[in-house]
Design an enzyme around this catalytic site. Sequence first.
Site, PDB file in Angstrom:
ATOM      1  N   CYS A  82      13.401  -2.249   2.735  1.00 13.00           N
ATOM      2  CA  CYS A  82      12.287  -1.739   3.535  1.00 13.00           C
ATOM      3  C   CYS A  82      11.224  -2.829   3.583  1.00 13.00           C
ATOM      4  CB  CYS A  82      11.736  -0.486   2.850  1.00 13.00           C
ATOM      5  SG  CYS A  82      10.246   0.150   3.610  1.00 13.00           S
ATOM      6  N   CYS A  84      -6.283 -10.527   3.782  1.00 14.32           N
ATOM      7  CA  CYS A  84      -5.880  -9.896   5.046  1.00 14.32           C
ATOM      8  C   CYS A  84      -7.094  -9.807   5.980  1.00 14.32           C
ATOM      9  CB  CYS A  84      -5.321  -8.504   4.762  1.00 14.32           C
ATOM     10  SG  CYS A  84      -4.741  -7.669   6.246  1.00 14.32           S
ATOM     11  N   CYS A 125      -9.437  -2.353   6.567  1.00 16.74           N
ATOM     12  CA  CYS A 125      -9.086  -1.015   6.060  1.00 16.74           C
ATOM     13  C   CYS A 125      -9.933  -0.709   4.812  1.00 16.74           C
ATOM     14  CB  CYS A 125      -7.600  -0.949   5.725  1.00 16.74           C
ATOM     15  SG  CYS A 125      -6.555  -1.665   7.022  1.00 16.74           S
ATOM     16  N   CYS A 180      11.248  -2.331  -1.372  1.00 13.65           N
ATOM     17  CA  CYS A 180      10.270  -2.406  -0.286  1.00 13.65           C
ATOM     18  C   CYS A 180       9.353  -3.617  -0.474  1.00 13.65           C
ATOM     19  CB  CYS A 180       9.448  -1.116  -0.282  1.00 13.65           C
ATOM     20  SG  CYS A 180       8.244  -1.074   1.028  1.00 13.65           S
ATOM     21  N   CYS A 204       9.331   4.891   8.266  1.00  9.10           N
ATOM     22  CA  CYS A 204       8.631   5.428   7.101  1.00  9.10           C
ATOM     23  C   CYS A 204       7.155   5.434   7.477  1.00  9.10           C
ATOM     24  CB  CYS A 204       8.900   4.516   5.903  1.00  9.10           C
ATOM     25  SG  CYS A 204       7.894   4.905   4.460  1.00  9.10           S
ATOM     26  N   CYS A 213      -8.510  -0.650   1.201  1.00  9.88           N
ATOM     27  CA  CYS A 213      -7.534  -1.646   0.752  1.00  9.88           C
ATOM     28  C   CYS A 213      -8.131  -2.828  -0.018  1.00  9.88           C
ATOM     29  CB  CYS A 213      -6.736  -2.159   1.940  1.00  9.88           C
ATOM     30  SG  CYS A 213      -5.376  -3.224   1.401  1.00  9.88           S
ATOM     31  N   ARG A 250       7.544  11.145   0.043  1.00  6.55           N
ATOM     32  CA  ARG A 250       7.367  10.248  -1.108  1.00  6.55           C
ATOM     33  C   ARG A 250       6.018  10.417  -1.782  1.00  6.55           C
ATOM     34  NH1 ARG A 250       8.631   5.373   0.969  1.00  6.55           N
ATOM     35  NH2 ARG A 250      10.749   6.103   0.734  1.00  6.55           N
TER      36      ARG A 250
HETATM   37  N1  SAM Z   1      -0.563  -4.704   5.911  1.00  2.00           N
HETATM   38  C1  SAM Z   1       0.405  -3.720   6.203  1.00  2.00           C
HETATM   39  C2  SAM Z   1      -0.184  -2.495   6.831  1.00  2.00           C
HETATM   40  O1  SAM Z   1      -1.350  -2.226   6.616  1.00  2.00           O
HETATM   41  O2  SAM Z   1       0.565  -1.769   7.515  1.00  2.00           O
HETATM   42  C3  SAM Z   1       1.272  -3.307   5.026  1.00  2.00           C
HETATM   43  C4  SAM Z   1       0.675  -3.181   3.636  1.00  2.00           C
HETATM   44  S1  SAM Z   1      -0.538  -1.869   3.407  1.00  2.00           S
HETATM   45  C5  SAM Z   1      -1.207  -2.274   1.845  1.00  2.00           C
HETATM   46  C6  SAM Z   1       0.469  -0.426   3.152  1.00  2.00           C
HETATM   47  C7  SAM Z   1      -0.202   0.896   2.860  1.00  2.00           C
HETATM   48  O3  SAM Z   1      -0.712   0.908   1.540  1.00  2.00           O
HETATM   49  C8  SAM Z   1      -1.394   1.305   3.685  1.00  2.00           C
HETATM   50  O4  SAM Z   1      -1.041   1.790   4.941  1.00  2.00           O
HETATM   51  C9  SAM Z   1      -1.995   2.408   2.820  1.00  2.00           C
HETATM   52  O5  SAM Z   1      -1.447   3.651   3.166  1.00  2.00           O
HETATM   53  C10 SAM Z   1      -1.563   2.028   1.400  1.00  2.00           C
HETATM   54  N2  SAM Z   1      -2.718   1.683   0.548  1.00  2.00           N
HETATM   55  C11 SAM Z   1      -3.416   0.522   0.539  1.00  2.00           C
HETATM   56  N3  SAM Z   1      -4.421   0.566  -0.354  1.00  2.00           N
HETATM   57  C12 SAM Z   1      -4.376   1.787  -0.937  1.00  2.00           C
HETATM   58  C13 SAM Z   1      -5.164   2.437  -1.931  1.00  2.00           C
HETATM   59  N4  SAM Z   1      -6.219   1.847  -2.497  1.00  2.00           N
HETATM   60  N5  SAM Z   1      -4.840   3.675  -2.305  1.00  2.00           N
HETATM   61  C14 SAM Z   1      -3.771   4.299  -1.732  1.00  2.00           C
HETATM   62  N6  SAM Z   1      -3.002   3.749  -0.776  1.00  2.00           N
HETATM   63  C15 SAM Z   1      -3.289   2.506  -0.377  1.00  2.00           C
HETATM   64  C1  DTB Z   2       2.844   3.401   1.031  1.00  2.00           C
HETATM   65  O1  DTB Z   2       2.596   4.386   1.745  1.00  2.00           O
HETATM   66  N1  DTB Z   2       2.356   3.195  -0.172  1.00  2.00           N
HETATM   67  C2  DTB Z   2       2.783   1.927  -0.708  1.00  2.00           C
HETATM   68  C3  DTB Z   2       3.809   1.453   0.354  1.00  2.00           C
HETATM   69  N2  DTB Z   2       3.648   2.416   1.389  1.00  2.00           N
HETATM   70  C4  DTB Z   2       3.784   0.085   0.859  1.00  2.00           C
HETATM   71  C5  DTB Z   2       1.643   1.002  -0.961  1.00  2.00           C
HETATM   72  C6  DTB Z   2       0.616   1.564  -1.888  1.00  2.00           C
HETATM   73  C7  DTB Z   2      -0.379   0.511  -2.140  1.00  2.00           C
HETATM   74  C8  DTB Z   2      -1.410   0.910  -3.127  1.00  2.00           C
HETATM   75  C9  DTB Z   2      -2.459  -0.113  -3.325  1.00  2.00           C
HETATM   76  C10 DTB Z   2      -2.018  -1.413  -3.911  1.00  2.00           C
HETATM   77  O2  DTB Z   2      -1.140  -1.467  -4.801  1.00  2.00           O
HETATM   78  O3  DTB Z   2      -2.559  -2.441  -3.498  1.00  2.00           O
HETATM   79 FE1  SF4 Z   3      -4.406  -5.589   5.478  1.00  2.00          FE
HETATM   80 FE2  SF4 Z   3      -4.597  -3.810   3.522  1.00  2.00          FE
HETATM   81 FE3  SF4 Z   3      -5.157  -3.086   6.002  1.00  2.00          FE
HETATM   82 FE4  SF4 Z   3      -2.569  -3.637   5.338  1.00  2.00          FE
HETATM   83  S1  SF4 Z   3      -3.847  -1.950   4.563  1.00  2.00           S
HETATM   84  S2  SF4 Z   3      -3.677  -4.302   7.175  1.00  2.00           S
HETATM   85  S3  SF4 Z   3      -2.952  -5.258   3.813  1.00  2.00           S
HETATM   86  S4  SF4 Z   3      -6.310  -4.593   4.789  1.00  2.00           S
END
Ligand code: SAM
Ligand code: DTB
Ligand code: SF4
Length: 330
Positions: free
Chosen positions: A130, A54, A58, A98, A190, A61, A262
């Site tokens: 979703c 990506c 973030c 989802c 959501c 992430c 959630r």
């Molecule tokens: N790329 C899209 C976005 O950022 O909106 C959708 C996927 S993103 C992985 C969805 C959500 O996963 C993020 O907004 C964040 O709240 C959650 N997330 C990602 N990495 C995480 C982590 N290490 N621990 C907890 N939540 C995480």
């Molecule tokens: C949300 O708030 N939590 C979910 C869902 N929306 C998409 C994602 C959690 C991702 C946790 C890190 C991972 O599995 O990569």
């Molecule tokens: Fe990309 Fe992860 Fe950020 Fe979603 S949360 S925009 S997957 S870096």
Amino acid sequence: MKFVRHDWTEKEILGIYNIPLLELVYKAATIHRKFHDPKEVQVSSLLSIKTGACPEDCAYCPQSARYHTDIDIGPLLPLQKVIEVAKKAKSSGATRFCMGAAWREIKDGPEFERILEMVKAINNMGMEVCCTLGMLTESQAKRLEEAGLYAYNHNLDTSREYYKKIITTRTYEDRIKTLENIRKTNITVCSGGIIGMGESINDRAGMLTTLSSLNPHPESVPINILIPVKGTPLENQELVSIWEMVRMIATTRIVMPESMVRLSAGRVNMSKEGQALCFLAGANSIFTGEKLLTQPNPEVNEDLDMLKTLGLKPRQAFKQLKQKLELSIE
Ligand code: SAM
Ligand code: DTB
Ligand code: SF4
């Protein structure tokens, strides 16, 4: 007394967050029972349909291309594969499916068309569909709505102030704009966030102030505990204590009484007793399946056992929609 408000101040929300713990849980549980069936939990299943690489930065992430993490990067999955996984999820009791993509934003073209096919197919299976695909435009939201999308996940993640410390490649305003585009359709919203990224309690209250100022409130609010992933800038963050999670869940329940709250990422690091307190404090939705998008989640059977022990049963699909239809027919 008015319960559903859109004018909560950060100070009021902080005041709620800091109520003595058991008193806070009692207040939240009381409100929870006014608006929801406390014996029901929504069970959602999560699938990463496009993993890693990506362009965003973030800090939490594992899917950002900027960090070296141990995940299996992959292109957008084929339609048939996604249908197969959705069928399995349905047979193990999930009523919402989802799909997440590691994109900054949706781009029009063949990949988006494939996602529309996925949405149609899963909707036809009788599950709430979703998606979480990054930023989108009003016309893309309309197309997802026409395909039968039930909900779109797009988190604010933290307060407006702290956001800049976590993500530099997009702004809080970008996030809010996407939420507005979704609201122009009948797709439900959501949106929630993460605790444990080094933010202050004021930041947590700040995020809830913004979420609760949205009118209507998001239909679901995921609260994630940071999973500190090796290779990300937040890899050394200390795990948030369960007491802070309980406070966050209870406060979310009180300021957005009608929303589904959630219990999202981070349940692997929580005891069953801790999760039980979160359900008591108003959480009424979980993700099941041994993987979230890339990180671990409790095993399905372990979760089904926990729900059974607590006397909780999975909520049927499209319930809110059914209730609304019934009301409009009466
Ligand atoms: N790329 C899209 C976005 O950022 O909106 C959708 C996927 S993103 C992985 C969805 C959500 O996963 C993020 O907004 C964040 O709240 C959650 N997330 C990602 N990495 C995480 C982590 N290490 N621990 C907890 N939540 C995480
Ligand atoms: C949300 O708030 N939590 C979910 C869902 N929306 C998409 C994602 C959690 C991702 C946790 C890190 C991972 O599995 O990569
Ligand atoms: Fe990309 Fe992860 Fe950020 Fe979603 S949360 S925009 S997957 S870096």
